[in-house]
Design a protein around this motif. Structure first.
Motif, PDB file in Angstrom:
ATOM      1  N   ASP A 176       0.801  -1.220   0.000  1.00 20.15           N
ATOM      2  CA  ASP A 176       0.000   0.000   0.000  1.00 20.15           C
ATOM      3  C   ASP A 176       0.834   1.270   0.000  1.00 20.15           C
ATOM      4  OD1 ASP A 176      -2.092  -1.685   0.074  1.00 20.15           O
ATOM      5  OD2 ASP A 176      -2.526  -1.444   2.219  1.00 20.15           O
ATOM      6  N   ASN A 177       1.993   1.224   0.636  1.00 15.06           N
ATOM      7  CA  ASN A 177       2.754   2.460   0.796  1.00 15.06           C
ATOM      8  C   ASN A 177       4.037   2.496  -0.033  1.00 15.06           C
ATOM      9  OD1 ASN A 177       1.384   1.766   3.671  1.00 15.06           O
ATOM     10  ND2 ASN A 177       1.300   3.956   3.201  1.00 15.06           N
ATOM     11  N   GLY A 178       4.453   1.328  -0.523  1.00 15.45           N
ATOM     12  CA  GLY A 178       5.704   1.277  -1.281  1.00 15.45           C
ATOM     13  C   GLY A 178       5.665   2.136  -2.532  1.00 15.45           C
ATOM     14  N   GLY A 179       4.503   2.175  -3.190  1.00 18.68           N
ATOM     15  CA  GLY A 179       4.381   2.934  -4.439  1.00 18.68           C
ATOM     16  C   GLY A 179       4.715   4.397  -4.256  1.00 18.68           C
ATOM     17  N   ALA A 180       4.213   4.993  -3.159  1.00 18.51           N
ATOM     18  CA  ALA A 180       4.464   6.415  -2.922  1.00 18.51           C
ATOM     19  C   ALA A 180       5.948   6.673  -2.719  1.00 18.51           C
ATOM     20  CB  ALA A 180       3.675   6.884  -1.704  1.00 18.51           C
ATOM     21  N   THR A 181       6.613   5.759  -2.001  1.00 18.96           N
ATOM     22  CA  THR A 181       8.054   5.915  -1.794  1.00 18.96           C
ATOM     23  C   THR A 181       8.808   5.754  -3.113  1.00 18.96           C
ATOM     24  OG1 THR A 181       7.834   5.054   0.427  1.00 18.96           O
ATOM     25  CG2 THR A 181      10.038   5.053  -0.496  1.00 18.96           C
ATOM     26  N   LEU A 182       8.356   4.801  -3.912  1.00 20.25           N
ATOM     27  CA  LEU A 182       9.000   4.561  -5.200  1.00 20.25           C
ATOM     28  C   LEU A 182       8.950   5.805  -6.086  1.00 20.25           C
ATOM     29  CD1 LEU A 182      10.244   2.293  -7.030  1.00 20.25           C
ATOM     30  CD2 LEU A 182       7.963   2.108  -8.040  1.00 20.25           C
ATOM     31  N   THR A 183       7.741   6.387  -6.240  1.00 24.22           N
ATOM     32  CA  THR A 183       7.654   7.560  -7.113  1.00 24.22           C
ATOM     33  C   THR A 183       8.407   8.739  -6.500  1.00 24.22           C
ATOM     34  OG1 THR A 183       5.495   8.056  -6.145  1.00 24.22           O
ATOM     35  CG2 THR A 183       5.501   6.943  -8.277  1.00 24.22           C
ATOM     36  N   LEU A 184       8.400   8.829  -5.176  1.00 30.59           N
ATOM     37  CA  LEU A 184       9.148   9.917  -4.535  1.00 30.59           C
ATOM     38  C   LEU A 184      10.636   9.810  -4.852  1.00 30.59           C
ATOM     39  CD1 LEU A 184       9.469  12.261  -2.416  1.00 30.59           C
ATOM     40  CD2 LEU A 184       9.756  10.475  -0.709  1.00 30.59           C
TER      41      LEU A 184
ATOM     42  N   GLY B   9      11.461  10.303  -8.584  1.00 35.62           N
ATOM     43  CA  GLY B   9      11.353  11.731  -8.906  1.00 35.62           C
ATOM     44  C   GLY B   9      12.540  12.505  -8.372  1.00 35.62           C
ATOM     45  N   ALA B  10      12.955  12.143  -7.158  1.00 36.07           N
ATOM     46  CA  ALA B  10      14.095  12.833  -6.554  1.00 36.07           C
ATOM     47  C   ALA B  10      15.359  12.589  -7.376  1.00 36.07           C
ATOM     48  CB  ALA B  10      14.299  12.344  -5.120  1.00 36.07           C
ATOM     49  N   PHE B  11      15.555  11.350  -7.825  1.00 37.51           N
ATOM     50  CA  PHE B  11      16.716  11.031  -8.661  1.00 37.51           C
ATOM     51  C   PHE B  11      16.684  11.829  -9.952  1.00 37.51           C
ATOM     52  CE2 PHE B  11      18.304   7.301  -6.334  1.00 37.51           C
ATOM     53  CZ  PHE B  11      19.643   7.514  -6.552  1.00 37.51           C
ATOM     54  N   LEU B  12      15.485  11.948 -10.505  1.00 38.02           N
ATOM     55  CA  LEU B  12      15.332  12.710 -11.744  1.00 38.02           C
ATOM     56  C   LEU B  12      15.781  14.157 -11.522  1.00 38.02           C
ATOM     57  CD1 LEU B  12      14.195  12.067 -14.549  1.00 38.02           C
ATOM     58  CD2 LEU B  12      12.071  13.169 -13.822  1.00 38.02           C
ATOM     59  N   PHE B  13      15.286  14.771 -10.455  1.00 35.29           N
ATOM     60  CA  PHE B  13      15.692  16.146 -10.154  1.00 35.29           C
ATOM     61  C   PHE B  13      17.192  16.217  -9.920  1.00 35.29           C
ATOM     62  CE2 PHE B  13      11.212  17.262  -9.074  1.00 35.29           C
ATOM     63  CZ  PHE B  13      11.141  18.434  -9.817  1.00 35.29           C
TER      64      PHE B  13
ATOM     65  N   ASP C 178      -2.637  16.498 -11.075  1.00 32.45           N
ATOM     66  CA  ASP C 178      -2.660  16.844  -9.655  1.00 32.45           C
ATOM     67  C   ASP C 178      -1.585  16.062  -8.888  1.00 32.45           C
ATOM     68  OD1 ASP C 178      -3.979  18.268  -7.465  1.00 32.45           O
ATOM     69  OD2 ASP C 178      -4.488  16.227  -6.773  1.00 32.45           O
ATOM     70  N   ILE C 179      -1.470  14.787  -9.207  1.00 37.06           N
ATOM     71  CA  ILE C 179      -0.485  13.945  -8.517  1.00 37.06           C
ATOM     72  C   ILE C 179       0.929  14.430  -8.830  1.00 37.06           C
ATOM     73  CG2 ILE C 179       0.515  11.618  -8.460  1.00 37.06           C
ATOM     74  CD1 ILE C 179      -2.412  10.633  -9.097  1.00 37.06           C
ATOM     75  N   LEU C 180       1.152  14.741 -10.103  1.00 32.36           N
ATOM     76  CA  LEU C 180       2.490  15.227 -10.482  1.00 32.36           C
ATOM     77  C   LEU C 180       2.813  16.520  -9.750  1.00 32.36           C
ATOM     78  CD1 LEU C 180       2.672  14.491 -14.310  1.00 32.36           C
ATOM     79  CD2 LEU C 180       3.929  13.389 -12.449  1.00 32.36           C
ATOM     80  N   GLN C 181       1.818  17.402  -9.658  1.00 29.56           N
ATOM     81  CA  GLN C 181       2.053  18.662  -8.943  1.00 29.56           C
ATOM     82  C   GLN C 181       2.419  18.406  -7.487  1.00 29.56           C
ATOM     83  OE1 GLN C 181      -1.471  21.008  -9.600  1.00 29.56           O
ATOM     84  NE2 GLN C 181      -0.648  21.903 -11.477  1.00 29.56           N
ATOM     85  N   HIS C 182       1.725  17.430  -6.902  1.00 29.73           N
ATOM     86  CA  HIS C 182       2.037  17.112  -5.504  1.00 29.73           C
ATOM     87  C   HIS C 182       3.428  16.525  -5.359  1.00 29.73           C
ATOM     88  CE1 HIS C 182      -2.231  17.689  -4.509  1.00 29.73           C
ATOM     89  NE2 HIS C 182      -1.804  17.788  -3.265  1.00 29.73           N
ATOM     90  N   HIS C 183       3.901  15.890  -6.421  1.00 34.47           N
ATOM     91  CA  HIS C 183       5.233  15.279  -6.346  1.00 34.47           C
ATOM     92  C   HIS C 183       6.362  16.304  -6.381  1.00 34.47           C
ATOM     93  CE1 HIS C 183       3.620  11.221  -6.975  1.00 34.47           C
ATOM     94  NE2 HIS C 183       4.824  10.780  -6.689  1.00 34.47           N
ATOM     95  N   VAL C 184       6.097  17.449  -7.010  1.00 38.26           N
ATOM     96  CA  VAL C 184       7.204  18.363  -7.296  1.00 38.26           C
ATOM     97  C   VAL C 184       8.005  18.733  -6.051  1.00 38.26           C
ATOM     98  CG1 VAL C 184       7.801  20.668  -8.117  1.00 38.26           C
ATOM     99  CG2 VAL C 184       6.207  19.250  -9.413  1.00 38.26           C
ATOM    100  N   LEU C 185       7.317  19.234  -5.035  1.00 39.99           N
ATOM    101  CA  LEU C 185       8.062  19.733  -3.873  1.00 39.99           C
ATOM    102  C   LEU C 185       8.833  18.634  -3.128  1.00 39.99           C
ATOM    103  CD1 LEU C 185       6.271  22.624  -2.009  1.00 39.99           C
ATOM    104  CD2 LEU C 185       8.369  22.634  -3.339  1.00 39.99           C
ATOM    105  N   PRO C 186       8.176  17.527  -2.751  1.00 34.69           N
ATOM    106  CA  PRO C 186       8.939  16.493  -2.033  1.00 34.69           C
ATOM    107  C   PRO C 186      10.099  15.952  -2.873  1.00 34.69           C
ATOM    108  CG  PRO C 186       6.581  16.015  -1.953  1.00 34.69           C
ATOM    109  CD  PRO C 186       6.748  17.172  -2.850  1.00 34.69           C
ATOM    110  N   CYS C 187       9.848  15.705  -4.156  1.00 32.08           N
ATOM    111  CA  CYS C 187      10.905  15.174  -5.008  1.00 32.08           C
ATOM    112  C   CYS C 187      12.042  16.180  -5.135  1.00 32.08           C
ATOM    113  CB  CYS C 187      10.381  14.839  -6.406  1.00 32.08           C
ATOM    114  SG  CYS C 187       9.233  13.462  -6.410  1.00 32.08           S
ATOM    115  N   PHE C 188      11.679  17.448  -5.278  1.00 35.37           N
ATOM    116  CA  PHE C 188      12.699  18.478  -5.418  1.00 35.37           C
ATOM    117  C   PHE C 188      13.537  18.571  -4.148  1.00 35.37           C
ATOM    118  CE2 PHE C 188      14.030  23.013  -5.475  1.00 35.37           C
ATOM    119  CZ  PHE C 188      14.734  22.984  -6.657  1.00 35.37           C
TER     120      PHE C 188
END
Lengths: 340, 358
Positions: free
Chosen positions: A100-108, A111-115, A203-213
């Protein structure tokens, strides 16, 4: 020494086999650490409410009264079958938490690696090529600051800066999106795409920006310094001069000989940074109230639910080991010398 | 200091020298002032000719070799005149210089082990080099031309797609030579091409370089500190000391009858089975920021006279046909007859050599 064709598969096989002992050591360390840590999971979970006899019953039910080696062997056996156990405090199978929670960590983390790559590699290359100029010095200072700054500080600072613009920062009730999405893969971004709900995706991508950055900045600091040092090294290398002597255009020399060769050690370190990313992810998730594994880990740790902690940490360890092996393989594909 | 007259002074396109360098100067800026690494060097190189450039470490021979290809590091300055087949290289825009490098001007380096990009196959090195100069060249043509030079260098065609680390040092130097010859440059600088290799491989490489003129009609500047290589492979030899060419001439003449005391001492310090003791030239090469006045070699020269410490000698043609800048050689060859007896008195040198050893 036959040509590189036969040795690459052999190298990959070797690396894959190495996963087994690495994993065993990691699992053992996790097991020992949690047994050495003070406090007892049962009394921590329900302490104060039950008398000693009831506590002993609970311990027996969880198998905690058996000798350590029995517990250890059982734990090993479970991990091999990908059974990470259940939480003590709320009897959730750990595998469900991971699901349930692994996916959120994965995308985080992705995304962070991408930045980090987008920021760190160009800045590092630029600084290296313009060594000791004002821009080099500023980039280096920027790299040191982003690396040294604690994640929660960077995160909150960014939130303060960004919040007035109305950009999604974090939201206690529904941290990733306000949209409802049918869980299929449980990676919410992918699920939204499968559902074809593009408003949700945005919306999800927008939410990702700050934590990933935020997490990406930490890693970018490492990349900047690493890329810069390596480009300085390769620009001085003999084959770079030899390429110039063959009349290869300067921009081609830089790209094909200096940059490419400078990135080889960077890939190795990226592999080592996976662990840093995971620990950074835990702090980032807590800062942004991100519904990932890190938040779960911290919550269960606060609740002294050692079974949950043991399960989640084991899973994270497996991820770290597998990624570092993958990085080794990637390195061998790029650099033929590694294969021998 | 260079009274330049040459047999082939006219710079016509054909028949003229491939390289015509006059009064070349190269200096590096440092905190202490400019380092005059090359200080007024003139020479010519004809088609298919091999000129050996010999001298101690730090005498400026590598700098000269790189300067000829415009490969100087940042901060280095170069002036004088440098004509390549009649074309002024120093006036050439950077971009055209890049086009010339590799295609017409080649370079072979000292350390073959580190000169190939470890991440690129040999085939990719050739492809890159050929494509840089001939944009529209096809795959088949790249392979055909690469194989041709590789075969000449004795590299089996099966190794074309191998990586550099799969070759030995000698093979890698042959690869480097093949790579610098694939575009058939008319002039190649070989900067100590055998220094990093063992003796047997050295002989092999020297033979290859010596045969270049037959296969490619290449003119070669062979930089080395090994006089044996010069004797074996070169038509002419230029001896460099402290940024200057002190003697240049036919290799056999120079070796048989060295005119400059430095050349003579250099030859004497060569080790052979016949040598009984170790000969060396006392002292160290001079500081190129602030070289000694007069002849740069006078503090170490066994033949030094008073005039050597005050007045720089002029390069003149000697009886054996070589050109030498040395007062003592001038006197032997009937020049500088107007020097006073005081000027030709041997230099009293106790203090100098003491200071030098200190």
């Amino acid at each position: 020494m036959s040509a590189g064709s036969g040795s690459l598969p052999r190298y990959i096989l070797q690396r894959l086999l190495l996963i087994i002992p690495m994993m065993w050591v990691l699992i053992t360390v996790v097991f020992i650490l949690l047994r050495v840590a003070p406090g007892d999971p049962v009394s921590a979970a329900v302490g104060g409410k039950l008398d000693e006899e009831a506590l002993d019953q609970r311990r027996a039910a969880l198998g905690l009264d058996r000798p350590l080696y029995v517990q250890y062997l059982e734990y090993l056996g479970n991990v091999v079958r990908l059974n990470f156990g259940e939480t003590i405090s709320d009897n959730r199978p750990i595998i469900n938490i991971i699901r349930d929670n692994g996916g959120a960590t994965l995308t985080l983390t992705l995304g962070a690696f991408l930045f980090a790559l987008l920021i760190g590699i160009p800045l590092g290359l630029y600084a290296g090529r313009r060594r000791d100029t004002a821009s080099d010095v500023s980039i280096r200072i920027f790299g040191v600051i982003t690396y040294a700054a604690p994640i929660f500080w960077t995160g909150l600072l960014l939130v303060i800066l960004v919040a007035p613009t109305g950009w999604p920062t974090f939201d206690i009730a529904s941290p990733i999106t306000k949209f409802e999405v049918e869980p299929v893969t449980r990676i919410i971004l992918v699920d939204a795409m499968i559902a074809g709900n593009w408003d949700a995706v945005i919306d999800i991508l927008q939410h990702h920006v700050l934590p990933c950055f935020t997490l990406g900045l930490l890693l970018a600091g490492v990349f900047i310094r690493l890329v810069r040092v390596n480009i300085l090294q390769t620009l001085k290398d003999d084959y770079v001069e030899a390429a110039r002597a063959r009349g290869i255009a300067e921009r081609h020399v830089i790209r094909r000989h200096a940059f490419r060769n400078a990135l080889v050690p960077v890939i190795t370190v990226i592999g080592l940074q996976v662990a840093l990313t995971m620990s950074g992810a835990i702090l980032t998730e807590k800062t942004f109230n991100w519904p990932g594994l890190g938040t779960q880990l911290v919550d269960y740790l606060t609740a002294r639910d050692y079974a949950a902690v043991q399960g989640i940490v084991t899973f994270i360890a497996i991820v770290v080991v597998i990624t570092s092996v993958l990085v080794d393989v990637l390195n061998a594909v790029i650099d033929p010398r590694v294969r021998y | 200091m260079t009274e330049m007259t040459d047999r082939s002074a006219s710079t016509a396109t054909s028949g003229g020298p491939v390289i015509d360098a006059r009064d070349l100067r190269i200096w590096y800026g440092t905190d202490r002032g400019p380092v005059k690494a090359v200080d007024g060097v003139s020479f010519t190189l004809r088609k298919g000719e091999i000129l050996g450039l010999v001298g101690e470490s730090g005498c400026g021979k590598s700098t000269l070799g790189r300067g000829l290809l415009g490969l100087l590091p940042e901060g280095a300055k170069m002036d004088g005149q440098l004509r390549f087949n009649g074309e002024d290289l120093l006036a050439l825009p950077k971009k055209q210089m890049f086009a010339k490098r590799g295609a017409e001007l080649g370079m072979i380096f000292q350390e073959p082990l580190t000169r190939l990009n470890p991440l690129m196959r040999i085939s990719e090195h050739f492809e890159e080099t050929l494509k840089a100069h001939e944009k529209r060249i096809g795959k088949a043509e790249i392979e055909r031309r690469s194989m041709e030079v590789l075969r000449l260098m004795g590299i089996p065609p099966t190794r074309f797609r191998s990586y550099p680390h799969e070759f030995s040092g000698g093979m890698r130097q042959r690869l480097m030579i093949a790579l610098s010859l694939v575009l058939r440059p008319s002039f190649v600088v070989a900067d100590e091409p055998t220094t990093a290799l063992d003796v047997l491989v050295e002989a092999q490489i020297i033979r290859i370089l010596h045969d270049l003129r037959r296969e490619f009609d290449t003119s070669l500047l062979l930089i080395t500190h090994n006089l044996g290589i010069i004797a074996e492979a070169c038509d002419r030899v230029a001896v460099m000391y402290a940024g200057e060419v002190v003697e240049i001439g036919d290799a056999r003449d120079v070796f048989a009858e060295p005119q400059h005391p430095y050349t003579r001492e250099l030859l004497r310090s060569t080790i052979s089975l016949a040598s009984t003791g170790l000969n060396f030239i006392p002292g160290a090469p001079p500081d190129l920021v602030d070289p000694p006045p007069g002849c740069h070699f006078h503090p170490r020269c066994p033949d030094a006279m008073n005039v050597c410490a005050t007045t720089h000698p002029i390069q003149r043609e000697m009886k054996n046909g070589s050109r030498t800048q040395c007062w003592a050689a001038d006197l032997r060859n009937g020049y500088a007859q107007d020097l006073t007896p005081e000027q030709t008195t041997p230099l009293s040198r106790e203090e100098i050599s003491v200071a030098d050893e200190a």
